[in-house]
Design a protein around this motif. Structure first.
Motif, short mmCIF file in Angstrom:
data_model
loop_
_atom_site.label_atom_id
_atom_site.label_comp_id
_atom_site.label_asym_id
_atom_site.label_seq_id
_atom_site.Cartn_x
_atom_site.Cartn_y
_atom_site.Cartn_z
N PRO A 5 0.83 -1.21 0.00
CA PRO A 5 0.00 0.00 0.00
C PRO A 5 0.86 1.25 0.00
O PRO A 5 1.81 1.38 0.76
N HIS A 8 -2.12 4.54 3.82
CA HIS A 8 -2.82 3.76 4.85
C HIS A 8 -3.57 4.73 5.76
O HIS A 8 -2.99 5.68 6.28
N ASP A 75 -4.94 3.35 -0.47
CA ASP A 75 -4.76 1.94 -0.80
C ASP A 75 -5.32 1.02 0.27
O ASP A 75 -5.89 -0.03 -0.02
N LEU A 76 -5.12 1.38 1.55
CA LEU A 76 -5.47 0.48 2.64
C LEU A 76 -6.18 1.23 3.75
O LEU A 76 -5.72 2.29 4.18
N THR A 185 -10.11 -7.15 -0.68
CA THR A 185 -9.43 -6.25 -1.61
C THR A 185 -10.12 -6.24 -2.97
O THR A 185 -10.83 -7.18 -3.34
#
Length: 248
Positions: A5, A8, A75-76, A185
């Motif tokens: 990632p 975050h 991303d996360l 995901t």
């Protein structure tokens, strides 16, 4: 494989424990933001993180965790031990917001029947939003555990300091923290073939493994000495591991 990632967001992260776990899993720099309503927790997290090279530039931001929370694209997103603390309507909104903002979402709750129920509810919403389950399940279909009969959870052994023992009134130098989780995901993912969902039972000449299978069922597999190296692997298997090992 090979993905890490670039950003975050730890929702309800408190002192930022999840950021340390992410940094240990994917070394390197990334944009990190910890959101929490508690100023003291954020201040302590910021102080502790100053010693970590990958977390020195993390943002520690006060935010109310609920239906009104807005998240930028990242991303996360991690949500650890948070769903328990908010209303059902806020839980639904938070999971939907995370799904709309992130490429991967990890949700962790206490390893109790109620915690598992919250994780399953979040899992269902993530799948409905187009996510695929990366772990712990070997599939993205419905959980095969009958509601009310059992629950999926795992255990991690945590060391206790002397202060920790005093605060919790414990005598052992460790405790076994039970938790339920889902990692999902939008990226291509290949889950483990099966997952060990109970502590393996080691008996004379055999190991009993309780497994969640990719065909949406639960099974018990007996591995004996006749299975050679697989038997050795079964004796070393732990609750929560994928099965069989990658080299078998």
């Amino acid at each position: 494989p090979g993905w890490a990632p670039a950003g975050h967001i730890d929702v309800g992260g408190g002192t930022g424990a999840a950021t340390w776990a992410v940094a240990a899993t994917w070394p390197g720099d990334r944009a990190v933001t910890v959101l929490d309503w508690s100023d003291p927790a954020l201040a302590l997290g910021r102080e502790i993180a100053a010693a970590h090279p990958a977390l020195g530039d993390a943002r520690w931001q006060r935010a109310r965790i609920g239906a009104d929370l807005a998240l930028p694209a990242t991303d996360l997103v991690t949500v650890s031990y948070v769903l328990n603390e908010i209303t059902p309507a806020d839980r639904t909104a938070l999971v939907d917001t995370a799904a709309a903002s992130a490429r991967a979402v990890v949700i962790v709750e206490a390893g109790t029947p109620a915690g598992y129920a919250r994780v399953i509810e979040a899992r269902d919403r993530l799948i409905a939003a187009g996510f695929r389950v990366a772990a712990p399940c070997p599939h993205s279909a419905a959980c095969p555990i009958a509601p009310g009969e059992d629950w999926c959870h795992f255990s991690a052994r945590v060391s206790r300091s002397s202060l920790h023992r005093q605060v919790k009134g414990g005598s052992l130098p460790y405790e076994d923290e039970k938790f339920s989780y889902v990692a999902a995901t939008r990226l291509p993912v290949t889950p483990v073939p099966t997952r060990v969902i109970r502590r393996p039972q080691i008996r004379k000449g055999q190991v009993l493994l309780d497994l969640c299978e990719p065909d949406e069922r639960l099974s018990r597999r007996t591995v004996t000495k006749r299975h050679g190296d697989l038997y050795k692997a079964a004796r070393d298997a732990s609750w929560g591991d994928g099965w069989p090992p990658a080299d078998h």
